[in-house]
Structure formats: C-alpha cells, structure tokens
Motif scaffolding. Structure first.
Motif, PDB file in Angstrom:
ATOM      1  N   GLY A 188     -10.311  33.778 -50.472  1.00 59.91           N
ATOM      2  CA  GLY A 188     -10.952  33.510 -51.765  1.00 59.91           C
ATOM      3  C   GLY A 188     -11.203  34.797 -52.543  1.00 59.91           C
ATOM      4  O   GLY A 188     -11.010  34.849 -53.761  1.00 59.91           O
ATOM      5  N   ILE A 189     -11.630  35.842 -51.838  1.00 56.69           N
ATOM      6  CA  ILE A 189     -11.889  37.130 -52.495  1.00 56.69           C
ATOM      7  C   ILE A 189     -10.574  37.724 -52.997  1.00 56.69           C
ATOM      8  O   ILE A 189     -10.485  38.236 -54.110  1.00 56.69           O
ATOM      9  N   LYS A 190      -9.552  37.605 -52.184  1.00 60.15           N
ATOM     10  CA  LYS A 190      -8.223  38.090 -52.575  1.00 60.15           C
ATOM     11  C   LYS A 190      -7.745  37.383 -53.850  1.00 60.15           C
ATOM     12  O   LYS A 190      -7.195  37.996 -54.752  1.00 60.15           O
ATOM     13  N   GLU A 191      -7.999  36.076 -53.916  1.00 61.38           N
ATOM     14  CA  GLU A 191      -7.508  35.276 -55.045  1.00 61.38           C
ATOM     15  C   GLU A 191      -8.348  35.434 -56.309  1.00 61.38           C
ATOM     16  O   GLU A 191      -7.816  35.436 -57.418  1.00 61.38           O
ATOM     17  N   THR A 192      -9.667  35.507 -56.129  1.00 59.77           N
ATOM     18  CA  THR A 192     -10.549  35.514 -57.307  1.00 59.77           C
ATOM     19  C   THR A 192     -11.012  36.920 -57.689  1.00 59.77           C
ATOM     20  O   THR A 192     -11.462  37.125 -58.815  1.00 59.77           O
ATOM     21  N   GLY A 193     -10.950  37.865 -56.750  1.00 58.80           N
ATOM     22  CA  GLY A 193     -11.459  39.210 -57.033  1.00 58.80           C
ATOM     23  C   GLY A 193     -12.967  39.231 -57.172  1.00 58.80           C
ATOM     24  O   GLY A 193     -13.537  40.144 -57.772  1.00 58.80           O
ATOM     25  N   SER A 194     -13.618  38.216 -56.599  1.00 53.41           N
ATOM     26  CA  SER A 194     -15.064  38.113 -56.760  1.00 53.41           C
ATOM     27  C   SER A 194     -15.691  37.408 -55.562  1.00 53.41           C
ATOM     28  O   SER A 194     -15.232  36.327 -55.161  1.00 53.41           O
TER      29      SER A 194
ATOM     30  N   GLY B 230     -16.968  43.346 -58.966  1.00 52.67           N
ATOM     31  CA  GLY B 230     -15.806  42.683 -58.409  1.00 52.67           C
ATOM     32  C   GLY B 230     -15.623  43.073 -56.962  1.00 52.67           C
ATOM     33  O   GLY B 230     -16.347  43.910 -56.437  1.00 52.67           O
ATOM     34  N   ALA B 231     -14.669  42.452 -56.316  1.00 58.25           N
ATOM     35  CA  ALA B 231     -14.402  42.766 -54.907  1.00 58.25           C
ATOM     36  C   ALA B 231     -12.917  42.590 -54.631  1.00 58.25           C
ATOM     37  O   ALA B 231     -12.257  41.758 -55.262  1.00 58.25           O
ATOM     38  N   THR B 232     -12.410  43.392 -53.728  1.00 61.37           N
ATOM     39  CA  THR B 232     -11.005  43.265 -53.337  1.00 61.37           C
ATOM     40  C   THR B 232     -10.908  43.411 -51.820  1.00 61.37           C
ATOM     41  O   THR B 232     -11.852  43.870 -51.171  1.00 61.37           O
ATOM     42  N   LEU B 233      -9.765  43.043 -51.282  1.00 67.36           N
ATOM     43  CA  LEU B 233      -9.518  43.296 -49.868  1.00 67.36           C
ATOM     44  C   LEU B 233      -8.930  44.696 -49.727  1.00 67.36           C
ATOM     45  O   LEU B 233      -8.090  45.101 -50.524  1.00 67.36           O
ATOM     46  N   SER B 234      -9.375  45.406 -48.728  1.00 69.50           N
ATOM     47  CA  SER B 234      -8.789  46.702 -48.392  1.00 69.50           C
ATOM     48  C   SER B 234      -7.426  46.459 -47.738  1.00 69.50           C
ATOM     49  O   SER B 234      -7.053  45.312 -47.475  1.00 69.50           O
ATOM     50  N   GLU B 235      -6.718  47.529 -47.463  1.00 65.85           N
ATOM     51  CA  GLU B 235      -5.419  47.393 -46.810  1.00 65.85           C
ATOM     52  C   GLU B 235      -5.587  46.705 -45.447  1.00 65.85           C
ATOM     53  O   GLU B 235      -4.836  45.791 -45.099  1.00 65.85           O
ATOM     54  N   ILE B 236      -6.607  47.123 -44.705  1.00 65.50           N
ATOM     55  CA  ILE B 236      -6.842  46.520 -43.385  1.00 65.50           C
ATOM     56  C   ILE B 236      -7.293  45.057 -43.550  1.00 65.50           C
ATOM     57  O   ILE B 236      -6.939  44.195 -42.745  1.00 65.50           O
TER      58      ILE B 236
END
Lengths: 128, 128
Positions: B31-37, B79-85
């Motif tokens: 969800g975070i990956k998709e919405t950035g939030s 906002g929020a994003t996923l890190s590489e890991i």
C-alpha cells in the motif's frame, strides 16, 4: 519460544467466506488423533472445550463427511477419533505445509539474511 | 467475499518471538509503495495510522535497514516510500507466496474435492 528466525506457512482454506481449515483446526485434529479426546486435545492447545467444538462443527459441516467422530462411552465426555476423511484431510494439510516450506526454502534463506543480527553479535546460525 | 473455495498461504516470519513479516505487513508495504503515503495505505487496509506505524516500526527494526522511509514535506503527514531493501523484501515475500501456491496446487485440488458441494447443487468450478 523459538529464538532463531523461523518461517511458518499458515495455510488457510476459505469456503464461502468461512475459514474451514487452518493451522488451529489442523492442530486440533492432530490432538484428537493423538489423545482420542476432544477435551484433552483442547486443553493441550490452551483452547476451551466449547471453542474446540465450534471448530469441529465448522470442519464437520464444511466437508463431505465429518472429520471428527465422537464415541459415546462411560466417560463424562466420551472419546473422539478422526474419520477416514479426517485422517486424509489432516495428512494432506501437513503435506501441503511441507511442500510450502520446501518450495520457499531458497527465498527464505535469502530473506533471513536481511534480518538484523542479534544484539549479542551472534550470527544467523545456532551454534549451540 | 470470495464464494469459491480458496487457499491462502499466510507466510509468517518470526524472529525472537515477534512476527516481523506476515500478510498484514506485506499488504501495508504494498500500500505504501502504491500510494506513497502511510495514512492512505492504512486507510485502504482499514487500519489506524497508529497501528500502521507500529507495524512499520517492527519491520524497520527487525531488518538490517529500514523498509519504509518517510519524506517530510508540506503535507500534514508527509510522504513515505519503500527503501531498496523494503522493495526487495516485499517482492521476495510475494514470490514466496506464489511458490507456496504452486507447490501445493496439486494437493489443494485433491483437498477441495472433499469440500461439501454448495447447497444450490453447483459444482466446484465457477461457470459464470
């Protein structure tokens, strides 16, 4: 409590919105198979007798035939056994858990390497 | 609600007694990956913002690096994003789910045949 990282494949079978088989129900079937008693199996799992019966009723009505058969005897709560279909369903479920573990083993090995090391500076392998 | 019988492999990663990754946490990452939030992802999952943060904190401390990165911006909650890991862990988890489903497909086919037929007399396959 397991201290080492562990992967649990919790397989859940849903039918018409209800969970008709899952880890708790499988453990209950196994307990009944081992103890021959619903109350003993429930006690071993820290589950009330009423709760165990609810799970049994769900399974017994979800499948073509009852999985758990009760034996009325002299005891207060009688005995219980797994039917042929009950035995078959339990063993199929355990096989599926094992297949799931084998299939994911390589990815799991990679994933667990990404877990943080224990504070004590130990590594990922149990050296006891 | 799915009416047809369905098998869900709910993979759970435990480390030192805590669930550090599982279906809910994976869905939150997605969800975070998709919405950035975080708040939008939480709302989509019917989860409180506080609850989402608890899950994120658990994951961020369990793995070598944080999975979720927050971006402070003009917005109330940033906002929020996923890190590489984080991306890697999410994709590995999804791959493991798929591997689990493939590995158990044959047994699952046998198991679902043991389920009681729907009351309407339909069969096991959706003919819509």
């Amino acid at each position: 409590m397991e201290r080492e990282p562990v992967l649990h494949p919790r397989l859940r079978v849903l039918n018409r919105g209800a969970i008709v088989l899952g880890p708790g129900k499988a453990d209950l079937l196994e307990g009944i198979k081992e103890t021959g008693s619903i109350s003993e199996a429930a006690a071993e799992l820290g589950m009330s007798y009423m709760r165990a019966w609810t799970l049994i009723r769900t399974m017994n009505t979800a499948f073509r035939e009852p999985l758990v058969l009760t034996v009325r005897g002299g005891e207060a709560r009688g005995g219980a056994t797994l039917s042929e279909i009950g035995e078959r369903i339990l063993s199929t479920y355990r096989e599926m858990e094992n297949l799931s573990l084998s299939a994911t083993a390589e990815k799991w090995k990679a994933l667990r390497k990404l877990l943080r090391q224990p504070a004590g500076g130990g590594d990922l392998f149990d050296r006891r």
